[in-house]
Design a protein around this motif. Sequence first.
Motif, mmCIF file in Angstrom:
data_model
loop_
_atom_site.group_PDB
_atom_site.id
_atom_site.type_symbol
_atom_site.label_atom_id
_atom_site.label_comp_id
_atom_site.label_asym_id
_atom_site.label_seq_id
_atom_site.Cartn_x
_atom_site.Cartn_y
_atom_site.Cartn_z
ATOM 1 N N ASP A 1 103.890 55.769 67.501
ATOM 2 C CA ASP A 1 102.557 56.375 67.361
ATOM 3 C C ASP A 1 102.580 57.779 67.956
ATOM 4 N N LEU A 2 102.632 58.790 67.090
ATOM 5 C CA LEU A 2 102.734 60.182 67.549
ATOM 6 C C LEU A 2 101.405 60.716 68.075
ATOM 7 N N THR A 3 100.332 59.930 67.928
ATOM 8 C CA THR A 3 99.024 60.396 68.426
ATOM 9 C C THR A 3 98.843 60.090 69.912
ATOM 10 N N LYS A 4 99.756 59.312 70.488
ATOM 11 C CA LYS A 4 99.675 58.980 71.918
ATOM 12 C C LYS A 4 100.389 60.033 72.752
ATOM 13 N N GLY A 5 99.951 60.183 74.004
ATOM 14 C CA GLY A 5 100.621 61.055 74.943
ATOM 15 C C GLY A 5 101.616 60.277 75.791
ATOM 16 N N LEU A 6 102.414 60.987 76.587
ATOM 17 C CA LEU A 6 103.419 60.330 77.426
ATOM 18 C C LEU A 6 102.780 59.371 78.427
ATOM 19 N N GLY A 7 101.659 59.779 78.979
ATOM 20 C CA GLY A 7 100.993 58.945 79.975
ATOM 21 C C GLY A 7 100.327 57.722 79.383
ATOM 22 N N GLU A 8 100.190 57.713 78.038
ATOM 23 C CA GLU A 8 99.527 56.595 77.362
ATOM 24 C C GLU A 8 100.535 55.594 76.778
ATOM 25 N N GLY A 9 101.800 55.766 77.167
ATOM 26 C CA GLY A 9 102.834 54.828 76.715
ATOM 27 C C GLY A 9 103.361 55.127 75.333
ATOM 28 N N ARG B 1 103.093 46.396 76.771
ATOM 29 C CA ARG B 1 101.754 46.784 77.224
ATOM 30 C C ARG B 1 101.864 47.959 78.194
ATOM 31 N N ARG B 2 101.651 47.723 79.493
ATOM 32 C CA ARG B 2 101.678 48.827 80.455
ATOM 33 C C ARG B 2 103.104 49.303 80.675
ATOM 34 N N MET B 3 103.216 50.517 81.204
ATOM 35 C CA MET B 3 104.524 51.115 81.370
ATOM 36 C C MET B 3 105.261 50.525 82.562
ATOM 37 N N ASN B 4 106.578 50.343 82.400
ATOM 38 C CA ASN B 4 107.441 49.893 83.484
ATOM 39 C C ASN B 4 107.337 50.873 84.663
ATOM 40 N N ILE B 5 107.348 50.351 85.914
ATOM 41 C CA ILE B 5 107.148 51.197 87.102
ATOM 42 C C ILE B 5 108.182 52.316 87.173
ATOM 43 N N TRP B 6 109.454 51.964 86.933
ATOM 44 C CA TRP B 6 110.526 52.964 87.029
ATOM 45 C C TRP B 6 110.328 54.066 85.988
ATOM 46 N N TYR B 7 109.973 53.662 84.769
ATOM 47 C CA TYR B 7 109.829 54.655 83.704
ATOM 48 C C TYR B 7 108.522 55.435 83.828
ATOM 49 N N ALA B 8 107.520 54.844 84.470
ATOM 50 C CA ALA B 8 106.298 55.607 84.757
ATOM 51 C C ALA B 8 106.617 56.754 85.713
ATOM 52 N N ARG B 9 107.471 56.459 86.734
ATOM 53 C CA ARG B 9 107.904 57.492 87.660
ATOM 54 C C ARG B 9 108.735 58.564 86.947
#
Length: 984
Positions: free
Chosen positions: A311-319, A329-337
């Motif tokens: 989905d190219l309409t999402k941003g990096l912070g939105e997964g 679903r939510r981003m992995n802790i390591w990859y969120a960092r």
Amino acid sequence: GAREHNLKDVHLDIPRDQLVVMTGVSGSGKSSLAFDTVFAEGQRKYMESLSAYARQFLDQMQKPDVDAIEGLPPTIAIEQRSGGHTPRSTVATTTEIYDYLRLLYARCGQPTCWHVSESKKDGGGSVCGKPISATSASQIVQTLVDQFDGKRAMLCSPIVRGKKGFHRDALESIQKQGFVRARVDGKLVDLREALKEPGENPLKLGRYELHDVDAVIDRIAIGADARQRLAESVEAALKLADGNVTVLTEDGAAWSETRYSEKFSCPEHPECSLDELEPRLFSFNSPHGACPACAGLGKVAEFDERLVVPDLTKGLGEGAIDPWRKNGRRMNIWYARLTRAFVKSFDVDATTPIAKLPAKTKRILLYGLAPEEEEKLGVSWEGVLPNLKRRYHETESQFVKERLSAYMSDAPCASCGGKRLKPAALAVRVRSGSHFFNIAEVSALNVERAIGFFASLELDLATDRERRAIAAPILKEINARLGFLASVGLGYLSLDRTSSTLSGGEAQRIRLATQVGSGLVGVCYVLDEPTIGLHQRDNDRLVATLRRLSDIGNTVLVVEHDEDMIRSADWVVDVGPGPGRHGGEIVASGPPDVVKAHPTSLTGAYLSGRKKIDVPLQRRQPDRTRSIVVKGARANNLKRVDVTFPLGTFICVTGVSGSGKSTLVNDILLKSALVEVQEARIVPAAHDKVTGLKQVERVVEVDQSPIGRTPRSNPATYTGIFDDIRKIYTMTAEAKIRGYEPGRFSFNVKGGRCEECQGQGVRRIEMHFLPDVFVTCDTCKGSRYNRETLEVRFRGKTIAEVLELTIDDAASFFESHPKIHRMLECLREVGLGYVQLGQASTTLSGGEAQRVKLAAELGLGGGNGSAQHSLYVLDEPTTGLHFDDVKRLIAVLGRLADAGHTLVVIEHNLDVIKCADWIIDLGPEGGDRGGTVIATGTPEDLAAHATSFTGYYLKHMLKLAPTLTTRTKATVTRTKKSRATVKA
């Protein structure tokens, strides 16, 4: 006395050396008679002619349930099945064309230098391309002195190259000629010590592994002062190995290997040298010819940017990076960092859609920084795709590998460009006209173009007469096979087309063309619906091919429903009168006119016009404001077409074989809908965009794949009514007293099933030299349940007896249970009343499996105005259906369309096409001469179109006056002539 399956002690005379068609309603016993009786007995007799030793390696066949078959010739079955799942099998390899092509290139090809220049001065990236000629011993010596002066070298003579065995005789031969050392699979061996070992395998080599054996001729320091000794050693090596020498030179701590040949070597680039040209050099199934990077597959699995960032309409912070999210679903802790670090380092807004990122930033995000960029920016960033690739190769967890592999897709091999072969093989060319072609370029041609290529082939060779004499028999075999492929309507297929991508009908016709080319006489061929996937226009060519088989002295037995095929046969056997237990009898047997006039033959009724499928009085009018539009479709042979599919209608996609129907519907429309509606992780074929999918709430693919992979799956379990039946049994007084739950009445789990046979009803006994025997379980007597479970009865029947009921009987048995009864009625509507409720899914044909899926949709509310708008995609649903079954199918499809759903059907059957609301006709021909939209509209609109082949045949079905353009007239005239020839 044929009694196989539902056959009722059938006695039948089948004329030899004629074209015989077996027809009848679905489930009447045609396949049981043709395949399970005639073919099975022929195969069994062949097996019995083999030795006991040979039979232990073959799957033995049971004797069919028949008293006797007299006058049976050897039998060959050409079944309607897919071309196999191996990516190594192609159209050319299946028909043996590629074997002859390899031989042609090995004997008549001109090798050229494949050296790629790296310096800009020499035109970086350009290929040398100079013809490789013979190299003398003195030239090899001069090259060694020039290139390796002052280096230590070992001169070896290649005795064995890539062959299986222990090779003791080769080692002894080397020793007898005075050499004391050999190099075996890259390791030095002292022959004096090695050959002291007794037995035929002194080096403990694997017998079925490929080995290389070289005789070590000399170990020498190369230099001008040692030139004479070097020359003598080179000459000795060349003499011993038929003109080949391998030189190992010291390269630091390792040794580098260079091969030279007296026969083929580039004078400017001596490293580009070949041994003698052999057919295996051009085989992508052999390590001698296959590209080492992709092992001859032509493609490699790589992480796909479109799947990683769906989905190219999402941003990096939105997964936006899908594999970096935990459980989707939510981003992995390591990859969120890691994401926050990227956002900070490259000054990116975490909410900016990926599509709006600058091209350079997007490239760095996905592919990482080059070393010089890292040094310049003072930042380290691996990149998403390299990170996934590293994790995939480093992990030892099978779960992680499977999860990551979902983000991979096949991409052309970067090393060979998808051509599967080594550069040395691709550098061998032949001349046709003014152009030179390598073997991969010839394989990329379709059948029609290949015929033209070989017709104008000129061999640019010095010894013209000699090489032409060599090429003549090879070209004769290739041209014959290409002609047979064209004759069965496959001229649009490219020779390198992978067999696994072929439809069942295409794969069957390829096997048929191979058999025609073999020229066997006195054989009984048994075919299963060869007209599948074939346009009405091409039927006459197929009939002519089958007629050719019978004319040379073969019996051709065809299980078929196509009207043209039945009318063209010498003899027709009508099996029936009904399906299942209502069939299994010979209703009529004789020439087509006899069957046509038979009073009780259902086939005869449709042939004579006593029964027919009527054109609908009123068609559903498409709403132009509600539609799905495919824009810029350009995959395979589609020529950037825009196609509109009006919603809420029954749509038929038509066109000659290979015109692009499956690519448009299955590879673009269906996959795009699955991505949009069900968020499937797949990549549709090349197109610009698909609009209108937001109006679709469900996507249903009704194909002919089995409803289950194991015998435990059956119509009752697939449609879901078995759950309701088990609940009914738990509500009986006996079950309540005993405290039985629904699981007690399942034969898939412990508790109520018979544990002796684990709920299968039979036990398999391995007989080694004889066929495996399936014995009815002694404990449960085949019922699949234990005694306690079978003590519970509903209306006098146990759960096992209910599963043995036919759907017709079960419908009346469960008449007072609306949910079960509705589903059973839907199964009866699609013509499956003869099937047992618990019949194993593996015994259902593709057409029966497809109709079970349709019935399940009807029963679940699809045909009753379901609130969800569904898109149904069907690919030739008439496969295996009699005229009467097609009539039922059209009624079922009509019910789904009446409920407001959209049906997209790929079809050649004119009875289905004439009943559609909207037709999309592709063509005009197959392959690269197709891929455009010829016409769209109602069947009447298409019938009025001047250049549509489908429209021409629809005119006759709709009783309209035929009008044709000059081009189409010529084609139809040829068709009539060929039919007259067949009759004569």
